[in-house]
Structures are given as C-alpha cells and as structure tokens.
Design an enzyme around this catalytic site. Structure first.
Site, mmCIF file in Angstrom:
data_model
loop_
_atom_site.group_PDB
_atom_site.id
_atom_site.type_symbol
_atom_site.label_atom_id
_atom_site.label_comp_id
_atom_site.label_asym_id
_atom_site.label_seq_id
_atom_site.Cartn_x
_atom_site.Cartn_y
_atom_site.Cartn_z
ATOM 1 N N ASP A 1 72.810 -40.447 -20.962
ATOM 2 C CA ASP A 1 72.284 -41.174 -21.960
ATOM 3 C C ASP A 1 72.944 -40.258 -23.295
ATOM 4 O O ASP A 1 72.169 -39.332 -23.478
ATOM 5 C CB ASP A 1 71.112 -41.672 -21.955
ATOM 6 C CG ASP A 1 70.857 -42.156 -23.290
ATOM 7 O OD1 ASP A 1 71.559 -43.000 -23.909
ATOM 8 O OD2 ASP A 1 69.741 -41.972 -23.874
ATOM 9 N N SER B 1 70.555 -35.947 -15.051
ATOM 10 C CA SER B 1 70.196 -37.061 -16.237
ATOM 11 C C SER B 1 68.687 -37.287 -16.018
ATOM 12 O O SER B 1 68.149 -37.324 -14.595
ATOM 13 C CB SER B 1 70.715 -38.560 -16.077
ATOM 14 O OG SER B 1 70.122 -39.433 -16.665
ATOM 15 N N ALA B 2 67.846 -37.789 -16.653
ATOM 16 C CA ALA B 2 66.407 -37.953 -16.534
ATOM 17 C C ALA B 2 66.414 -39.604 -16.059
ATOM 18 O O ALA B 2 65.192 -39.909 -15.802
ATOM 19 C CB ALA B 2 65.721 -38.024 -17.912
ATOM 20 N N SER B 3 67.463 -40.190 -16.024
ATOM 21 C CA SER B 3 67.243 -41.671 -15.680
ATOM 22 C C SER B 3 67.129 -41.814 -14.264
ATOM 23 O O SER B 3 68.288 -41.459 -13.285
ATOM 24 C CB SER B 3 68.574 -42.196 -16.540
ATOM 25 O OG SER B 3 68.849 -43.789 -16.142
ATOM 26 N N GLY C 1 65.805 -38.234 -23.439
ATOM 27 C CA GLY C 1 65.858 -37.082 -22.331
ATOM 28 C C GLY C 1 64.644 -37.244 -21.846
ATOM 29 O O GLY C 1 64.520 -36.506 -20.677
ATOM 30 N N ASN D 1 68.304 -44.893 -13.581
ATOM 31 C CA ASN D 1 69.377 -45.946 -13.385
ATOM 32 C C ASN D 1 70.688 -45.166 -13.621
ATOM 33 O O ASN D 1 71.755 -45.830 -13.461
ATOM 34 C CB ASN D 1 69.176 -47.006 -14.697
ATOM 35 C CG ASN D 1 67.814 -47.775 -14.585
ATOM 36 O OD1 ASN D 1 67.716 -48.185 -13.714
ATOM 37 N ND2 ASN D 1 67.012 -47.488 -15.411
ATOM 38 N N ASP E 1 74.684 -34.502 -19.017
ATOM 39 C CA ASP E 1 73.607 -35.594 -19.286
ATOM 40 C C ASP E 1 74.287 -36.820 -19.306
ATOM 41 O O ASP E 1 75.452 -36.899 -19.548
ATOM 42 C CB ASP E 1 72.894 -34.964 -20.561
ATOM 43 C CG ASP E 1 71.975 -36.178 -20.873
ATOM 44 O OD1 ASP E 1 71.009 -36.355 -20.082
ATOM 45 O OD2 ASP E 1 72.432 -36.709 -22.081
ATOM 46 N N ARG F 1 60.903 -42.094 -18.247
ATOM 47 C CA ARG F 1 60.527 -43.519 -18.319
ATOM 48 C C ARG F 1 59.021 -43.580 -18.551
ATOM 49 O O ARG F 1 58.551 -44.093 -19.737
ATOM 50 C CB ARG F 1 60.941 -44.382 -17.542
ATOM 51 C CG ARG F 1 60.746 -45.857 -17.774
ATOM 52 C CD ARG F 1 61.007 -47.021 -16.536
ATOM 53 N NE ARG F 1 62.025 -46.615 -16.070
ATOM 54 C CZ ARG F 1 62.719 -46.989 -14.691
ATOM 55 N NH1 ARG F 1 61.871 -47.669 -13.937
ATOM 56 N NH2 ARG F 1 63.908 -46.663 -14.252
ATOM 57 N N ASP G 1 72.791 -33.987 -25.329
ATOM 58 C CA ASP G 1 72.438 -34.456 -26.541
ATOM 59 C C ASP G 1 70.950 -34.404 -27.215
ATOM 60 O O ASP G 1 70.827 -34.878 -28.286
ATOM 61 C CB ASP G 1 73.043 -36.072 -26.556
ATOM 62 C CG ASP G 1 71.939 -36.988 -26.042
ATOM 63 O OD1 ASP G 1 71.570 -36.746 -25.010
ATOM 64 O OD2 ASP G 1 71.420 -37.831 -26.600
ATOM 65 N N THR H 1 73.449 -45.478 -24.183
ATOM 66 C CA THR H 1 72.383 -46.378 -23.704
ATOM 67 C C THR H 1 71.047 -46.320 -24.528
ATOM 68 O O THR H 1 70.316 -47.053 -24.378
ATOM 69 C CB THR H 1 72.256 -46.166 -22.094
ATOM 70 O OG1 THR H 1 72.199 -44.822 -21.825
ATOM 71 C CG2 THR H 1 72.960 -46.776 -21.306
HETATM 72 P P1 B16 Z 1 65.416 -44.599 -17.156
HETATM 73 P P2 B16 Z 1 69.330 -38.847 -20.157
HETATM 74 C C1 B16 Z 1 67.200 -40.449 -20.292
HETATM 75 O O1 B16 Z 1 68.640 -40.076 -19.990
HETATM 76 C C2 B16 Z 1 67.275 -41.246 -21.652
HETATM 77 O O2 B16 Z 1 67.771 -40.222 -22.688
HETATM 78 C C3 B16 Z 1 65.812 -41.482 -22.003
HETATM 79 O O3 B16 Z 1 65.644 -42.241 -23.026
HETATM 80 C C4 B16 Z 1 65.098 -42.323 -20.821
HETATM 81 O O4 B16 Z 1 63.714 -42.578 -20.932
HETATM 82 C C5 B16 Z 1 65.354 -41.385 -19.555
HETATM 83 O O5 B16 Z 1 66.790 -41.132 -19.268
HETATM 84 C C6 B16 Z 1 65.101 -42.174 -18.389
HETATM 85 O O6 B16 Z 1 65.728 -43.520 -18.152
HETATM 86 O O7 B16 Z 1 64.306 -45.460 -17.541
HETATM 87 O O8 B16 Z 1 66.797 -45.295 -16.976
HETATM 88 O O9 B16 Z 1 64.916 -43.964 -15.742
HETATM 89 O O10 B16 Z 1 69.533 -38.496 -21.449
HETATM 90 O O11 B16 Z 1 68.686 -37.846 -19.300
HETATM 91 O O12 B16 Z 1 70.674 -38.972 -19.304
HETATM 92 MG MG MG Z 2 70.758 -37.617 -23.203
#
Ligand code: B16
Ligand code: MG
Length: 215
Positions: free
Chosen positions: A19, A122-124, A54, A126, A17, A57, A178, A25
């Site tokens: 973040d 990751s869910a991000s 996790g 970015n 993962d 957005r 996490d 972040t």
């Molecule tokens: P973004 P992870 C997640 O990352 C974050 O924990 C979560 O708080 C956030 O809303 C999500 O990514 C989306 O992020 O806005 O950058 O697309 O923990 O899955 O790495």
């Molecule tokens: Mg995370």
C-alpha cells in the site's frame, strides 16, 4: 549523488511494501475507517489516516478508538475490524491493473530481467488478493504479509521474514517503503531503504514514485 541503481548494485533482493508503493489503497482504507468512525460519532481525518500507513488493522483500530476516546470490549473490537475490512474489500473488488501505481510494473519486469529476487513485505492481510487482482502476483519469489507476521512495523519482523524466504542476508536486501514505520523497520533489519512518496527520515534515498527509479 547516490542513485537507486547504485544501491541496487550492492544487493541481490528487493522487498516491496504494498500500500503506497505498488498500489494506492490508502484512500480505500481511509474511506472504510471513516465509515466505521461514524458508528461512534467520530470525525476521522485524512491527517490521522496518514499515521495509520503501514500499521496493522487491529493496531489501526486501537489508534482510532484512542483518538475518539472510545472504550470497547475485545469482541466489539474484533467485530468493528471485520466490518471495516468488509467495506474495504468492496473497494478492492473493483481494483484492476489500472490501479497499480505508475512505474511499478516496469520496475518489477526490470528486476526480474536483471536477476534480482523480489519479495513483498506488507502489513496487509489482504495482500495476496490485491496482488492477484492487479496481476502482480507472478513477479514475487516470496510473500510476507499481515497473515504471517505477529509484530507490526516498525518491528523488523516482516522484512527479516522476507529476507529469510529469499535466503538472503538482510544486508543483501533493499526495501521500498512509503511509511515512516516501514523505513524504521527496514533500517532496524539492517537493510538499505528507499522512501517512496515523501521524504522519510532514515531512508538512504527518496523518490516521488517508482517511475523515477529507472529514469
Ligand atoms: P489490512 P502496507 C498496510 O499495508 C496499510 O498501509 C495500512 O493502512 C493497513 O492498516 C495495513 O496494511 C493492514 O491492512 O487491513 O488489509 O490487513 O503499507 O504494509 O502494504
Ligand atoms: Mg505502505
């Protein structure tokens, strides 16, 4: 007692993962969401922010609007999510190698030296930018993030896609996570999972940080 190295002996691939595991972040997400919540006079707290770890957005925005009892149109939600991301990216723009969580680089080096395949789950949306800015991009054999998954954790899609890209079976993968939603996703995917930062239900093992893994 079972150690991380015992778990690693049983797998060929490791999925991280982002973040809260490799970079911190969460504080940037918190500040950007708090600023957005002020737009509709809602006092967003750190405790609520914990529940967004996790979570994608748009799902995070839905949860905040729900807590704030705010009803908004789809267009308004898209505009707010974009605004939050703009503010979040202002923090990301300042990131450098110092923002990597302790133990991450040593573990990534060790895994590559020992022949493990490494993926991001990751869910991000970015994630690629953050990996570039922190110099970690080169360690990854596969990258699955919020741009390629349609279902948020605790759905296992993100980790199953990562295993697929590595050409491994789920049982050949170990996940570092996490967030409780992420641990649940890894368990449902049929993978071994190590909880990072706090004790998470269902994890095979928990560590305070990645620094503990090779020590
Ligand atoms: P973004 P992870 C997640 O990352 C974050 O924990 C979560 O708080 C956030 O809303 C999500 O990514 C989306 O992020 O806005 O950058 O697309 O923990 O899955 O790495
Ligand atoms: Mg995370």
């Amino acid at each position: 007692m079972k150690s991380v190295l015992d778990l690693l002996e049983k797998v060929k691939g490791v999925i991280f993962d982002l973040d809260g595991v490799l970079v911190d972040t969460a504080v940037f997400h918190f500040q950007a969401w708090k600023r957005l919540a002020q737009e509709f006079d809602f006092d967003f707290t750190e405790i609520q922010n914990e529940q967004l770890k996790g979570v994608s957005r748009i799902d995070s925005l839905e949860m905040i609007l729900n807590w704030a009892h705010v009803v908004a149109s789809e267009n308004q939600k898209i505009a707010w999510a974009a605004l939050k991301n703009r503010w979040y990216l202002e923090f990301v723009a300042q990131m450098k190698e110092d923002d990597i969580l302790p133990g991450s680089i040593a573990l990534l080096h060790w895994l590559k030296q020992h022949g493990f395949l490494v993926a991001l789950g990751s869910a991000s949306k970015n994630a690629p930018l953050i990996l570039e800015k922190t110099g970690m991009f080169c360690f990854f054999d596969a990258l699955v993030d919020g741009n390629s998954v349609t279902l948020s954790k605790p759905h296992p899609e993100v980790f199953l896609q990562a295993a697929g890209q590595l050409k491994l079976k789920p049982s050949e993968c170990l996940v570092f996570e996490d967030a409780q939603a992420g641990v649940d996703a890894a368990v449902t995917a049929g993978m071994k999972v190590i909880g990072v930062g706090s004790h998470l239900k269902g994890a095979d093992l928990s560590v305070c940080s990645l620094m503990e893994v090779l020590n």
